[in-house]
Design a protein around this motif. Sequence first.
Motif, PDB file in Angstrom:
ATOM      1  N   PHE A   1      20.796 -46.864  27.598  1.00  0.00           N
ATOM      2  CA  PHE A   1      19.920 -45.959  28.327  1.00  0.00           C
ATOM      3  C   PHE A   1      20.779 -44.805  28.851  1.00  0.00           C
ATOM      4  CE2 PHE A   1      18.267 -50.271  28.680  1.00  0.00           C
ATOM      5  CZ  PHE A   1      16.933 -50.118  28.329  1.00  0.00           C
ATOM      6  N   ASP A   2      20.141 -43.790  29.398  1.00  0.00           N
ATOM      7  CA  ASP A   2      20.895 -42.657  29.943  1.00  0.00           C
ATOM      8  C   ASP A   2      21.840 -43.088  31.059  1.00  0.00           C
ATOM      9  OD1 ASP A   2      19.659 -40.891  28.229  1.00  0.00           O
ATOM     10  OD2 ASP A   2      18.110 -40.314  29.669  1.00  0.00           O
ATOM     11  N   ASP A   3      21.429 -44.081  31.836  1.00  0.00           N
ATOM     12  CA  ASP A   3      22.193 -44.454  33.025  1.00  0.00           C
ATOM     13  C   ASP A   3      22.880 -45.816  32.961  1.00  0.00           C
ATOM     14  OD1 ASP A   3      19.845 -45.922  33.073  1.00  0.00           O
ATOM     15  OD2 ASP A   3      19.552 -45.704  35.232  1.00  0.00           O
ATOM     16  N   ARG A   4      22.735 -46.549  31.841  1.00  0.00           N
ATOM     17  CA  ARG A   4      23.340 -47.885  31.750  1.00  0.00           C
ATOM     18  C   ARG A   4      23.359 -48.368  30.308  1.00  0.00           C
ATOM     19  NH1 ARG A   4      18.191 -48.115  32.820  1.00  0.00           N
ATOM     20  NH2 ARG A   4      16.845 -49.830  32.213  1.00  0.00           N
TER      21      ARG A   4
ATOM     22  N   ASN B   1      26.570 -49.755  34.545  1.00  0.00           N
ATOM     23  CA  ASN B   1      25.991 -48.445  34.821  1.00  0.00           C
ATOM     24  C   ASN B   1      26.894 -47.359  34.252  1.00  0.00           C
ATOM     25  OD1 ASN B   1      23.880 -49.669  36.203  1.00  0.00           O
ATOM     26  ND2 ASN B   1      24.904 -49.493  38.173  1.00  0.00           N
ATOM     27  N   LEU B   2      26.269 -46.293  33.775  1.00  0.00           N
ATOM     28  CA  LEU B   2      26.996 -45.165  33.182  1.00  0.00           C
ATOM     29  C   LEU B   2      26.906 -43.965  34.110  1.00  0.00           C
ATOM     30  CD1 LEU B   2      25.645 -45.509  29.543  1.00  0.00           C
ATOM     31  CD2 LEU B   2      27.851 -46.311  30.427  1.00  0.00           C
ATOM     32  N   PRO B   3      27.934 -43.117  34.096  1.00  0.00           N
ATOM     33  CA  PRO B   3      27.853 -41.910  34.916  1.00  0.00           C
ATOM     34  C   PRO B   3      26.721 -41.012  34.414  1.00  0.00           C
ATOM     35  CG  PRO B   3      29.847 -41.906  33.562  1.00  0.00           C
ATOM     36  CD  PRO B   3      29.150 -43.210  33.324  1.00  0.00           C
ATOM     37  N   THR B   4      26.024 -40.416  35.334  1.00  0.00           N
ATOM     38  CA  THR B   4      24.958 -39.492  34.950  1.00  0.00           C
ATOM     39  C   THR B   4      25.523 -38.080  34.966  1.00  0.00           C
ATOM     40  OG1 THR B   4      24.203 -39.407  37.231  1.00  0.00           O
ATOM     41  CG2 THR B   4      23.088 -40.951  35.770  1.00  0.00           C
ATOM     42  N   THR B   5      25.044 -37.276  34.050  1.00  0.00           N
ATOM     43  CA  THR B   5      25.578 -35.909  33.942  1.00  0.00           C
ATOM     44  C   THR B   5      24.698 -34.923  34.654  1.00  0.00           C
ATOM     45  OG1 THR B   5      24.424 -35.669  31.835  1.00  0.00           O
ATOM     46  CG2 THR B   5      26.746 -36.293  31.776  1.00  0.00           C
TER      47      THR B   5
END
Length: 135
Positions: A70-73, A131-135
Amino acid sequence: MPENPVLEGAAEPETLDLIHELLAETFALFRLGAADAMQFELAVVEIGANIIEHSRASGVVTLRLELEVFDDRIVANYSDDGNPARVDLDSVALPDDLAERGRGLAIAINVLDELGYRRSGGKNHWHLVRNLPTT
């Protein structure tokens, strides 16, 4: 968006190579950052290795790994039809420095934002989230 990457087959030591390949293909497809990819891969492989090592009593154990980005994870969901895992995730800690084993779950907990386990329908289910860093 492409289908979620999936690996399904016998839980054997050689399956770890297939897990690495699936992760590499997924990271390339979704262009994950190197640090997030490395830490997520470490956790996914540790849980996969535990399934392979500890779920067999006799006969073949079937393992399924599905990845979702996903965009965030990024999420990994394992299921296997092996023996129930005897684990209390709330009490997992790193063993002492001289221990030769027992670090996998502690490492996974440290690099993930969420790690869950449940037994349902005669199967083990593991849920891993970073969780992934959001841009």
